[in-house]
Each structure stands twice: as C-alpha cells, then as structure tokens.
Design a protein around this motif. Structure first.
Motif, PDB file in Angstrom:
ATOM      1  N   MET A 181      -5.037  81.729  -2.596  1.00 34.52           N
ATOM      2  CA  MET A 181      -4.203  82.920  -2.399  1.00 34.52           C
ATOM      3  C   MET A 181      -4.930  83.975  -1.569  1.00 34.52           C
ATOM      4  N   PHE A 182      -6.205  84.191  -1.879  1.00 32.01           N
ATOM      5  CA  PHE A 182      -6.974  85.206  -1.152  1.00 32.01           C
ATOM      6  C   PHE A 182      -7.155  84.800   0.312  1.00 32.01           C
ATOM      7  N   GLY A 183      -7.528  83.530   0.550  1.00 30.55           N
ATOM      8  CA  GLY A 183      -7.727  83.062   1.919  1.00 30.55           C
ATOM      9  C   GLY A 183      -6.473  83.158   2.750  1.00 30.55           C
ATOM     10  N   LEU A 184      -5.330  82.776   2.163  1.00 33.15           N
ATOM     11  CA  LEU A 184      -4.062  82.843   2.881  1.00 33.15           C
ATOM     12  C   LEU A 184      -3.695  84.284   3.202  1.00 33.15           C
ATOM     13  N   LYS A 185      -3.881  85.178   2.241  1.00 32.72           N
ATOM     14  CA  LYS A 185      -3.546  86.596   2.473  1.00 32.72           C
ATOM     15  C   LYS A 185      -4.449  87.196   3.551  1.00 32.72           C
ATOM     16  N   LEU A 186      -5.730  86.844   3.550  1.00 34.32           N
ATOM     17  CA  LEU A 186      -6.643  87.342   4.576  1.00 34.32           C
ATOM     18  C   LEU A 186      -6.202  86.868   5.960  1.00 34.32           C
ATOM     19  N   ALA A 187      -5.773  85.622   6.059  1.00 32.94           N
ATOM     20  CA  ALA A 187      -5.291  85.093   7.341  1.00 32.94           C
ATOM     21  C   ALA A 187      -4.032  85.830   7.787  1.00 32.94           C
ATOM     22  N   GLN A 188      -3.128  86.102   6.863  1.00 33.46           N
ATOM     23  CA  GLN A 188      -1.885  86.810   7.194  1.00 33.46           C
ATOM     24  C   GLN A 188      -2.168  88.242   7.643  1.00 33.46           C
ATOM     25  N   LEU A 189      -3.153  88.874   7.030  1.00 36.09           N
ATOM     26  CA  LEU A 189      -3.490  90.248   7.413  1.00 36.09           C
ATOM     27  C   LEU A 189      -4.118  90.296   8.800  1.00 36.09           C
ATOM     28  N   GLN A 190      -4.874  89.260   9.166  1.00 38.23           N
ATOM     29  CA  GLN A 190      -5.400  89.193  10.531  1.00 38.23           C
ATOM     30  C   GLN A 190      -4.262  89.023  11.531  1.00 38.23           C
ATOM     31  N   ASP A 191      -3.263  88.230  11.163  1.00 41.37           N
ATOM     32  CA  ASP A 191      -2.092  88.057  12.032  1.00 41.37           C
ATOM     33  C   ASP A 191      -1.347  89.373  12.174  1.00 41.37           C
ATOM     34  N   LEU A 192      -1.163  90.073  11.051  1.00 42.43           N
ATOM     35  CA  LEU A 192      -0.508  91.391  11.074  1.00 42.43           C
ATOM     36  C   LEU A 192      -1.263  92.362  11.972  1.00 42.43           C
ATOM     37  N   GLU A 193      -2.579  92.385  11.833  1.00 41.80           N
ATOM     38  CA  GLU A 193      -3.392  93.321  12.612  1.00 41.80           C
ATOM     39  C   GLU A 193      -3.213  93.115  14.110  1.00 41.80           C
ATOM     40  N   PHE A 194      -3.313  91.865  14.565  1.00 46.23           N
ATOM     41  CA  PHE A 194      -3.239  91.593  16.000  1.00 46.23           C
ATOM     42  C   PHE A 194      -1.826  91.770  16.546  1.00 46.23           C
ATOM     43  N   ARG A 195      -0.823  91.337  15.784  1.00 50.84           N
ATOM     44  CA  ARG A 195       0.543  91.326  16.326  1.00 50.84           C
ATOM     45  C   ARG A 195       1.269  92.658  16.184  1.00 50.84           C
ATOM     46  N   THR A 196       0.721  93.581  15.373  1.00 51.30           N
ATOM     47  CA  THR A 196       1.363  94.892  15.255  1.00 51.30           C
ATOM     48  C   THR A 196       0.440  96.004  15.727  1.00 51.30           C
ATOM     49  N   ALA A 197      -0.582  96.331  14.947  1.00 49.40           N
ATOM     50  CA  ALA A 197      -1.431  97.486  15.265  1.00 49.40           C
ATOM     51  C   ALA A 197      -2.119  97.341  16.624  1.00 49.40           C
ATOM     52  N   ILE A 198      -2.787  96.201  16.846  1.00 50.07           N
ATOM     53  CA  ILE A 198      -3.489  96.016  18.117  1.00 50.07           C
ATOM     54  C   ILE A 198      -2.515  95.903  19.267  1.00 50.07           C
ATOM     55  N   ALA A 199      -1.422  95.159  19.072  1.00 46.59           N
ATOM     56  CA  ALA A 199      -0.414  95.038  20.131  1.00 46.59           C
ATOM     57  C   ALA A 199       0.200  96.390  20.467  1.00 46.59           C
ATOM     58  N   ALA A 200       0.417  97.228  19.446  1.00 50.82           N
ATOM     59  CA  ALA A 200       0.990  98.561  19.685  1.00 50.82           C
ATOM     60  C   ALA A 200       0.016  99.445  20.446  1.00 50.82           C
ATOM     61  N   ILE A 201      -1.267  99.370  20.098  1.00 52.85           N
ATOM     62  CA  ILE A 201      -2.275 100.150  20.821  1.00 52.85           C
ATOM     63  C   ILE A 201      -2.316  99.719  22.282  1.00 52.85           C
ATOM     64  N   GLN A 202      -2.303  98.395  22.517  1.00 49.18           N
ATOM     65  CA  GLN A 202      -2.333  97.895  23.890  1.00 49.18           C
ATOM     66  C   GLN A 202      -1.078  98.324  24.661  1.00 49.18           C
ATOM     67  N   THR A 203       0.071  98.287  24.007  1.00 49.55           N
ATOM     68  CA  THR A 203       1.319  98.702  24.666  1.00 49.55           C
ATOM     69  C   THR A 203       1.263 100.167  25.063  1.00 49.55           C
TER      70      THR A 203
END
Length: 439
Positions: free
Chosen positions: A183-205
């Motif tokens: 559960m922890f490993g899966l959630k950590l992977a999902q949070l990395q996906d969230l980080e790149f596809r939202t926060a980082i993508a928004a900063i780049q945009t």
C-alpha cells in the motif's frame, strides 16, 4: 512566505486548467537521436531498446554504457548484432574508469561527441534533434510528431522542448511481503505521478509567460544546433551540476534560445516504491539546485532573459534554501504554544477556546492548501474522475509527501558542506545493491 506561495500556486493553476491540446507536426522533417545513459541497467535496458527501435524505427538510439559492472553492455551488444548483421540505427558508446562514472552530464557529452563525429557535415544541425531518455523511459508513440509542431521545433527559435512525465507503475503495487508495504509503495508511486503531471506540469506551463521553461532529465528534446551553440570546442553542452538537465536549460536561455514545454505527449518512467531511494534521488536534485545558484549572476546579466524571467528562476533556485529556512521558522508558533501550555495550561486552554484556534486554522490552511489543491486537480484533469473525496485524500497525502523535501534539503546541504558532489545512482525497484560515486 506562505501567503506569497499561496498566491504563486493560484497563478499557475489557472493556465494549467485552461490548457487545450495543440496541433501536431510532421516528424519526418527532422532526424531524431535518442540518448540513453546507462550504468548497471541490465534490469531494464533490453526492453527499452526493443521499445525504442520498434516504436521509432526511423530514429537512431545511442546507448551510453558508463562502465557498468553488470550485463548492460552484453545485452546492448546482443541486440545490436543479430545473425552477424549490425543494426545501423543502434549505437553503443563505451566509457571506462577513471573517466567514467563522473555524472550523467559527462555520459551525455560522450554520446554527443560521438554524434558530432557521426553526423559530420552531412546534415543541417537545425533539423537534428537529440532526445534524452532514462534507461527505463518510454516516450509516447506520438512524441516525435507532437514535438515537430509549428509552435515547438517547427519554430526555428525553439532550441529545446520538455515533454510531460508520467509514472508507468502508478497502478501497479510493489511485490512486497506485507500488505502495508504494498500500500505504501503504490501510494508513493501515485504521488510521484501526481507531482509530475499536475504541480510540475503547471509550473512549466506558467513559465511560458516568463520564458524560463526548464529541462528535465527524462523526455528532454534539444535541437543539435542549440547544443552546438553552448557546447563549444570541447563538445560539452552538459556541465558538471548534479542537476544537469536544469543547467542545460539555463545555458540555452542565456544563449538566446527559447525553451518549450508540452503536455500533449509524455514520457513514462518507473516511480520509486522505496522511501529511502526516493529521499536519495531528491537529495541529489536539491543539491543540484543549490549548485546551480552559481548561475544567478549570469541569469540577471543576460540580455535574453527578462527581469520577470530572472526573478522566476531566482525563486526556483531559492527553493532548497527557503525550505531550510521554513523548517526553522514554521515550528516556532507550535513550540511557543506548547511552552505556554506547560507553564499555564488553564490560561492557554481559555485562550485557545476563545478564538486562538483560528490562528492555528489559518496557519494550517496556508501551510496545506497550496499542496492539497493538486489532489482534486489530478483526479479531474489527469484521471478524468469526479471523485472529489478521493482527490482531497490524494491532496492531503501530497502535502505530507512534499514535507519530505525539508529533509532532503538538509541532506543536500550536508553533502554540499562536506564536499560530496559526486553523482549517486538511484537504484531501480528491482535492483538490490546501491551504486554510488562521491568526490
């Protein structure tokens, strides 16, 4: 600091939410070269080569073996030569110690030097594009056409394009023995996906308005003429920072090239399941950001970077230092409250119930809201789901995830002070032993 950051987040959310896909171009107008730096990548390199050669048959693939101790070179050689016939589009660059294992930038420079010799004067460098992909990277099949669009490499002023980054294992739990570990490993992977596809993508945009879009280590597309303009006679467009991708973007901007970002295509990579490996990776990134602070003077002096753009880059480079400062300042109100409660508990209890709790509510809101907001946005924008409660839960988890950067900033500072500037390889999820080089 919290108010300023909250305003900053509000500003970058709007253009990200309003973004619409743009038309693609024709990839046949360019020649494409994938650079794949490798060090002990036997677990993934075979599948990566097969994917790149089958998905992009017109492109050249350059594997840089950075003196691997495992079977990486053997696997590449086996795929390169079949039935005594060599694949003309698959190349291997071999590096040997003591000149090897000195950083990802040096490995990329070795491939670039080989490419210069391979290209010679046969082709216009403006029409040659170098694509940096990690050993576990999977560029989307449409990435070449998307990056050929008129607003990207179709514009001769654009020297580099960074594509969106997705996590390929965001829905695949790790093979842990315990349910909690999975559960922890899966959630950590999902949070990395969230980080790149939202926060980082928004900063780049949002950086499109400041003209300061930065490069990433995976899915980095650069025009060869742009690399040549900053590589010099030494043929070294990548430099010695641990954040060689951001550093490359800085040099391109200073040289007058435009950089772009597109979320119309992406590259997938493997998210880390292990918190220890995640902290190691982010420590390296934080230290690299600190190292790039040496370019502030050149950024401010550049005639090609606006004052607004220079301010944005300065804000980015200040992030590790602000996290260090914040880790010292933010606990103060809680410590004061705790000390006063121990000294006079009845008085502090009355103060808290009479309205003092509002201060802590405001404090918590400003501390959490800038991060929690990305959970619902990720759910809506990326997963196409209207499950707001799940999005809110992801946002709260992301807030906790972000606070690990306070730890990595201190670790980065410790490495910097101790002069440990070597490049440390982050192990894949399937690897057992860490490999590190420090100098």
């Amino acid at each position: 600091m919290s108010v300023a950051f909250l305003v900053y987040v509000a500003v970058i959310v709007v253009p990200f939410a309003r973004r619409k896909p743009r038309p693609s171009g024709d990839s046949s107008a360019f020649t494409w070269h994938f650079f794949v730096p490798c060090r002990d990548e036997e677990a993934v390199i075979g599948d990566t080569i097969r994917y790149l050669r089958s998905t992009f048959p017109q492109a050249h693939v350059w594997i840089v073996d950075d003196d691997s101790d495992d079977r990486t070179a053997e696997i590449v050689t086996g795929l390169r030569v079949r039935d005594s016939v060599a694949d003309p589009n698959l190349h291997m660059v071999r590096r040997r110690r003591p000149h090897a294992r000195t950083g990802k930038g040096d490995a990329l420079n070795a491939a670039y030097a080989q490419l210069v010799a391979f290209q010679g004067l046969r082709e216009d460098y403006d029409r040659v594009v170098v694509v940096v992909v990690d050993a576990d990277g999977r560029p989307a099949p449409d990435c070449l056409d998307v990056c050929s669009a008129g607003h990207l490499f179709g514009d001769p002023r654009v020297g580099a394009v960074q594509v969106d980054v997705w996590m390929s294992n965001r829905d695949t739990p790790p093979s842990s023995r315990s349910r909690l570990g999975r559960m922890f490993g899966l959630k950590l992977a999902q949070l990395q996906d969230l980080e790149f596809r939202t926060a980082i993508a928004a900063i780049q945009t949002s950086r499109r308005y400041t003209g300061t879009i930065s490069m990433g280590g995976n899915g980095q597309f650069t025009r060869m003429s742009a690399l040549a303009s900053i590589g010099g006679a030494e043929l070294e467009p990548w430099r010695g920072s641990l954040l060689e991708d951001f550093e490359l973007g800085v040099h391109l901007l200073i040289a007058g090239w435009r950089t772009e970002f597109t979320a119309d295509t992406h590259v997938s990579q493997e998210a880390l399941y292990s918190l220890r490996r995640f902290l190691t990776q982010r420590t390296r990134w934080g230290q690299g950001t600190m190292q790039c602070g040496r370019y502030l003077r050149r950024i401010w002096d550049s005639a090609h970077i606006s004052t607004f753009g220079a301010a944005e880059m300065m804000y980015y480079l200040a992030q590790p230092w602000l996290q260090l400062l914040g880790s010292l300042i933010y606990p103060i109100p809680f410590l004061v409250f705790l000390g006063a409660t121990v000294t006079d508990p009845s008085r502090m209890g009355a103060w808290f119930t009479d309205g003092g709790w509002i201060l802590f509510a405001i404090y918590g809101t400003f501390g959490l809201a800038p991060f929690v907001v990305w959970g619902p946005i990720y759910q809506w924008k990326c997963l196409r789901s209207k499950n707001f409660l799940r999005g809110l839960g992801m946002g709260l988890a992301y807030a906790l995830y972000i606070y690990t950067f306070y730890i990595t900033s201190w670790r980065a500072l410790a490495r910097l002070v101790r002069g440990r500037n070597g490049w440390t390889k982050t192990r894949r999820n399937t690897e057992r032993a860490a490999v590190a080089v420090d100098s």
